[in-house]
Design a protein around this motif. Structure first.
Motif, PDB file in Angstrom:
ATOM      1  N   VAL A  78      40.511  31.087  36.580  1.00  0.00           N
ATOM      2  CA  VAL A  78      39.368  30.432  35.948  1.00  0.00           C
ATOM      3  C   VAL A  78      39.427  28.939  36.260  1.00  0.00           C
ATOM      4  CG1 VAL A  78      38.167  29.947  33.788  1.00  0.00           C
ATOM      5  CG2 VAL A  78      39.340  32.139  34.099  1.00  0.00           C
ATOM      6  N   GLY A  79      38.337  28.403  36.793  1.00  0.00           N
ATOM      7  CA  GLY A  79      38.266  26.979  37.069  1.00  0.00           C
ATOM      8  C   GLY A  79      37.810  26.198  35.849  1.00  0.00           C
ATOM      9  N   LYS A  80      37.973  24.890  35.922  1.00  0.00           N
ATOM     10  CA  LYS A  80      37.549  24.046  34.809  1.00  0.00           C
ATOM     11  C   LYS A  80      36.030  23.951  34.687  1.00  0.00           C
ATOM     12  CE  LYS A  80      41.747  21.365  34.222  1.00  0.00           C
ATOM     13  NZ  LYS A  80      42.373  20.029  34.058  1.00  0.00           N
ATOM     14  N   PRO A 337      36.330  33.372  30.890  1.00  0.00           N
ATOM     15  CA  PRO A 337      35.825  32.527  29.803  1.00  0.00           C
ATOM     16  C   PRO A 337      34.815  33.243  28.911  1.00  0.00           C
ATOM     17  CG  PRO A 337      34.806  31.908  31.873  1.00  0.00           C
ATOM     18  CD  PRO A 337      35.860  32.920  32.205  1.00  0.00           C
ATOM     19  N   ASP A 338      34.345  34.413  29.358  1.00  0.00           N
ATOM     20  CA  ASP A 338      33.370  35.183  28.594  1.00  0.00           C
ATOM     21  C   ASP A 338      34.008  36.307  27.787  1.00  0.00           C
ATOM     22  OD1 ASP A 338      34.175  36.614  30.789  1.00  0.00           O
ATOM     23  OD2 ASP A 338      32.167  37.261  31.389  1.00  0.00           O
ATOM     24  N   GLY A 339      35.333  36.324  27.696  1.00  0.00           N
ATOM     25  CA  GLY A 339      36.023  37.356  26.933  1.00  0.00           C
ATOM     26  C   GLY A 339      36.186  38.664  27.670  1.00  0.00           C
ATOM     27  N   ALA A 340      35.858  38.700  28.938  1.00  0.00           N
ATOM     28  CA  ALA A 340      36.040  39.894  29.762  1.00  0.00           C
ATOM     29  C   ALA A 340      37.207  39.689  30.716  1.00  0.00           C
ATOM     30  CB  ALA A 340      34.770  40.196  30.550  1.00  0.00           C
ATOM     31  N   LEU A 341      37.679  40.774  31.295  1.00  0.00           N
ATOM     32  CA  LEU A 341      38.686  40.707  32.344  1.00  0.00           C
ATOM     33  C   LEU A 341      37.972  40.674  33.687  1.00  0.00           C
ATOM     34  CD1 LEU A 341      41.114  43.412  30.935  1.00  0.00           C
ATOM     35  CD2 LEU A 341      41.444  40.934  30.863  1.00  0.00           C
ATOM     36  N   TRP A 342      38.381  39.751  34.533  1.00  0.00           N
ATOM     37  CA  TRP A 342      37.800  39.631  35.868  1.00  0.00           C
ATOM     38  C   TRP A 342      38.861  40.026  36.884  1.00  0.00           C
ATOM     39  CZ3 TRP A 342      32.795  38.282  37.369  1.00  0.00           C
ATOM     40  CH2 TRP A 342      31.932  38.006  36.301  1.00  0.00           C
ATOM     41  N   ILE A 343      38.454  40.837  37.836  1.00  0.00           N
ATOM     42  CA  ILE A 343      39.394  41.504  38.738  1.00  0.00           C
ATOM     43  C   ILE A 343      38.951  41.330  40.183  1.00  0.00           C
ATOM     44  CG2 ILE A 343      40.159  43.809  39.480  1.00  0.00           C
ATOM     45  CD1 ILE A 343      40.113  44.560  36.462  1.00  0.00           C
ATOM     46  N   SER A 344      39.890  41.030  41.057  1.00  0.00           N
ATOM     47  CA  SER A 344      39.628  41.099  42.495  1.00  0.00           C
ATOM     48  C   SER A 344      39.954  42.511  42.948  1.00  0.00           C
ATOM     49  CB  SER A 344      40.446  40.048  43.259  1.00  0.00           C
ATOM     50  OG  SER A 344      41.816  40.108  42.912  1.00  0.00           O
ATOM     51  N   ASP A 345      39.001  43.144  43.604  1.00  0.00           N
ATOM     52  CA  ASP A 345      39.064  44.565  43.948  1.00  0.00           C
ATOM     53  C   ASP A 345      39.055  44.711  45.468  1.00  0.00           C
ATOM     54  OD1 ASP A 345      38.710  47.320  44.206  1.00  0.00           O
ATOM     55  OD2 ASP A 345      36.568  47.239  43.743  1.00  0.00           O
ATOM     56  N   ASP A 347      39.657  47.628  47.016  1.00  0.00           N
ATOM     57  CA  ASP A 347      39.460  49.022  47.382  1.00  0.00           C
ATOM     58  C   ASP A 347      38.458  49.092  48.534  1.00  0.00           C
ATOM     59  OD1 ASP A 347      39.730  51.965  46.692  1.00  0.00           O
ATOM     60  OD2 ASP A 347      37.558  51.698  46.588  1.00  0.00           O
ATOM     61  N   PRO A 348      38.763  49.843  49.614  1.00  0.00           N
ATOM     62  CA  PRO A 348      37.827  49.898  50.741  1.00  0.00           C
ATOM     63  C   PRO A 348      36.415  50.319  50.331  1.00  0.00           C
ATOM     64  CG  PRO A 348      39.931  50.819  51.385  1.00  0.00           C
ATOM     65  CD  PRO A 348      40.022  50.563  49.902  1.00  0.00           C
ATOM     66  N   ALA A 349      36.332  51.146  49.297  1.00  0.00           N
ATOM     67  CA  ALA A 349      35.015  51.573  48.834  1.00  0.00           C
ATOM     68  C   ALA A 349      34.403  50.567  47.866  1.00  0.00           C
ATOM     69  CB  ALA A 349      35.116  52.938  48.157  1.00  0.00           C
ATOM     70  N   GLY A 350      35.218  49.609  47.381  1.00  0.00           N
ATOM     71  CA  GLY A 350      34.732  48.640  46.411  1.00  0.00           C
ATOM     72  C   GLY A 350      34.509  47.280  47.033  1.00  0.00           C
ATOM     73  N   ASN A 351      35.607  46.611  47.439  1.00  0.00           N
ATOM     74  CA  ASN A 351      35.521  45.317  48.112  1.00  0.00           C
ATOM     75  C   ASN A 351      34.633  44.367  47.312  1.00  0.00           C
ATOM     76  OD1 ASN A 351      35.961  43.462  50.201  1.00  0.00           O
ATOM     77  ND2 ASN A 351      34.104  44.087  51.264  1.00  0.00           N
ATOM     78  N   ALA A 352      35.104  44.019  46.112  1.00  0.00           N
ATOM     79  CA  ALA A 352      34.230  43.316  45.175  1.00  0.00           C
ATOM     80  C   ALA A 352      35.040  42.471  44.213  1.00  0.00           C
ATOM     81  CB  ALA A 352      33.399  44.342  44.395  1.00  0.00           C
ATOM     82  N   ILE A 353      34.342  41.642  43.463  1.00  0.00           N
ATOM     83  CA  ILE A 353      34.861  41.048  42.263  1.00  0.00           C
ATOM     84  C   ILE A 353      34.273  41.859  41.108  1.00  0.00           C
ATOM     85  CG2 ILE A 353      35.003  38.970  40.836  1.00  0.00           C
ATOM     86  CD1 ILE A 353      36.517  38.822  43.514  1.00  0.00           C
ATOM     87  N   ALA A 354      35.103  42.263  40.186  1.00  0.00           N
ATOM     88  CA  ALA A 354      34.655  43.157  39.129  1.00  0.00           C
ATOM     89  C   ALA A 354      34.880  42.545  37.746  1.00  0.00           C
ATOM     90  CB  ALA A 354      35.380  44.494  39.226  1.00  0.00           C
ATOM     91  N   ARG A 355      33.998  42.886  36.830  1.00  0.00           N
ATOM     92  CA  ARG A 355      34.096  42.461  35.437  1.00  0.00           C
ATOM     93  C   ARG A 355      34.307  43.698  34.566  1.00  0.00           C
ATOM     94  NH1 ARG A 355      30.995  41.997  30.790  1.00  0.00           N
ATOM     95  NH2 ARG A 355      31.269  40.066  29.596  1.00  0.00           N
ATOM     96  N   VAL A 356      35.344  43.660  33.738  1.00  0.00           N
ATOM     97  CA  VAL A 356      35.663  44.765  32.829  1.00  0.00           C
ATOM     98  C   VAL A 356      35.670  44.218  31.405  1.00  0.00           C
ATOM     99  CG1 VAL A 356      37.365  46.504  32.178  1.00  0.00           C
ATOM    100  CG2 VAL A 356      37.031  45.938  34.590  1.00  0.00           C
ATOM    101  N   GLN A 357      34.894  44.809  30.543  1.00  0.00           N
ATOM    102  CA  GLN A 357      34.834  44.359  29.150  1.00  0.00           C
ATOM    103  C   GLN A 357      35.802  45.178  28.309  1.00  0.00           C
ATOM    104  OE1 GLN A 357      32.749  41.729  27.734  1.00  0.00           O
ATOM    105  NE2 GLN A 357      34.417  42.070  26.279  1.00  0.00           N
ATOM    106  N   PRO A 358      36.871  44.557  27.769  1.00  0.00           N
ATOM    107  CA  PRO A 358      37.823  45.305  26.941  1.00  0.00           C
ATOM    108  C   PRO A 358      37.146  45.857  25.679  1.00  0.00           C
ATOM    109  CG  PRO A 358      38.727  43.202  27.616  1.00  0.00           C
ATOM    110  CD  PRO A 358      37.269  43.178  27.964  1.00  0.00           C
TER     111      PRO A 358
END
Length: 358
Positions: A78-80, A337-345, A347-358
């Motif tokens: 997370v950047g400033k 910063p939005d209360g979610a988990l952010w993930i670098s993905d 996966d060859p089928a994904g190849n994305a930045i992903a957001r997961v809400q706990p």
């Protein structure tokens, strides 16, 4: 996961290799594995922001043919500015060479999904962290660390040692940047915000350090190839502590809400906790845990080798596992910063930045 998992994509062929060292030293202080509560919970929603595949050439055994590679996003932080910044091993490839020469990028994505990428020069990026100077600092696979301002200006600094292979990086309690070098002679590096670099050799053979995190007064890192957790003081003194489980593969590491350091043990399906004095406790976890981060709920969240699940662990060792609505190959995870988990993905089928809400 450099040198741990290597994935190559050529046409429809995917090759997965696993490498690990098996050295083990003596633990200074350890404790036995306790019983832990472990249960499964509901499925978590996943929002993916795709990254463009990279056109390249692959050798099929007879000739070079056009193929498409993943962008290979890795560390994320997370950047400033409140955005998510991530390291990217591939952004474009020059196919006039055999093999092609590929360059990476530093990516930025807002919590609303707006993506910007800043290309690097003939190098890929692996780890990234927010620096004490307000910029983002990252490691490059050609023996450099880099700095990128919030406006996208990039400066690079070469490490004193050749073939250093920098991996993980974090901001230290002393206002400097601390990073790992997983080359033939593994080291811990320290850089001032002006780019003055000092290196400290890790004496454990085949340690293969990949990730590093800051504690209250020292830096901690996993020695993936040696089944140890390392600690380096801000004055450069290194100690390491063997895990109770043999050939455990310590990989990801993060500071918990209890002040202890928590780490993943990839080969034995456990999460470890180590105190400032080196006492280690292990807790059974999901399958193949690798990345770990403090979450929005005072728990630590970790990725699993299965691309369809993720887990959390309380500071008492209670593990909860969650199914994911969409599979991920997690190469980096951070509490956004939005209360979610952010993930670098990656996966060859994904190849994305992903957001997961706990």
């Amino acid at each position: 996961m450099r040198n741990a998992y290597a994935v190559s994509l050529c046409g429809s062929l995917i090759v997965l290799t696993l490498a690990a060292g098996c050295n083990r030293g003596d633990a200074l202080v350890t404790s036995s594995t306790p019983s832990a509560v472990r249960h499964f919970a509901s499925t978590l929603a996943v929002t993916k922001y795709p990254l463009a595949s990279v056109k390249s050439l692959c050798f099929n055994g007879r000739s070079w043919v056009v193929c498409y590679l993943t962008a290979a996003p890795h560390g994320i932080t997370v950047g400033k500015d409140g955005a998510l910044w991530f390291a990217q091993e591939r952004y474009s490839c020059n196919t006039t060479f055999r093999p092609p020469q590929c360059t990476g990028a530093i990516g930025r994505i807002t919590t609303g999904g707006t993506l910007t990428e800043y290309a690097l020069n003939k190098t890929g990026a692996w780890g990234i962290t927010a620096g004490p100077d307000g910029s983002l600092w990252f490691t490059e696979d050609v023996g450099k660390i880099g700095r990128i301002t919030l406006a996208g200006t990039i400066t690079e600094y070469a490490t004193p040692s050749l073939n250093s292979s920098p991996t993980g990086i974090t901001a230290g309690p002393d206002g400097a940047l601390w990073f790992l070098e997983s080359g033939a002679t593994p080291r811990v590096g320290r850089s001032t915000t002006a780019g003055q670099i000092t290196e400290y050799p890790i004496t454990t053979a085949n340690s293969n350090p990949f990730t590093i995190a800051s504690g209250s007064r020292a830096l901690w890192f996993g020695e993936y190839g040696a089944s140890k957790v390392g600690r380096i003081t801000t004055s450069g003194k290194i100690s390491d502590f063997s895990t109770p489980s043999h050939v455990s593969g310590p990989y990801g590491i993060a500071r918990g809400a209890d002040g202890a350091m928590w780490f993943t043990e990839l080969f034995v399906n456990k999460i470890g906790r180590i105190t400032s004095g080196g006492a280690i406790t292990e807790f059974p976890a999901g399958s193949g845990p690798s990345q770990i981060t403090p979450g929005p709920d005072s728990q630590l969240w970790f990725s699993e080798g299965s691309t369809t699940s993720i887990g959390s662990i309380s500071t008492l060792g209670a593990v909860t596992e969650y199914s994911l609505a969409s599979g991920l190959y997690v190469t980096g995870i951070v509490n956004g910063p939005d209360g979610a988990l952010w993930i670098s993905d990656d996966d060859p089928a994904g190849n994305a930045i992903a957001r997961v809400q706990p």
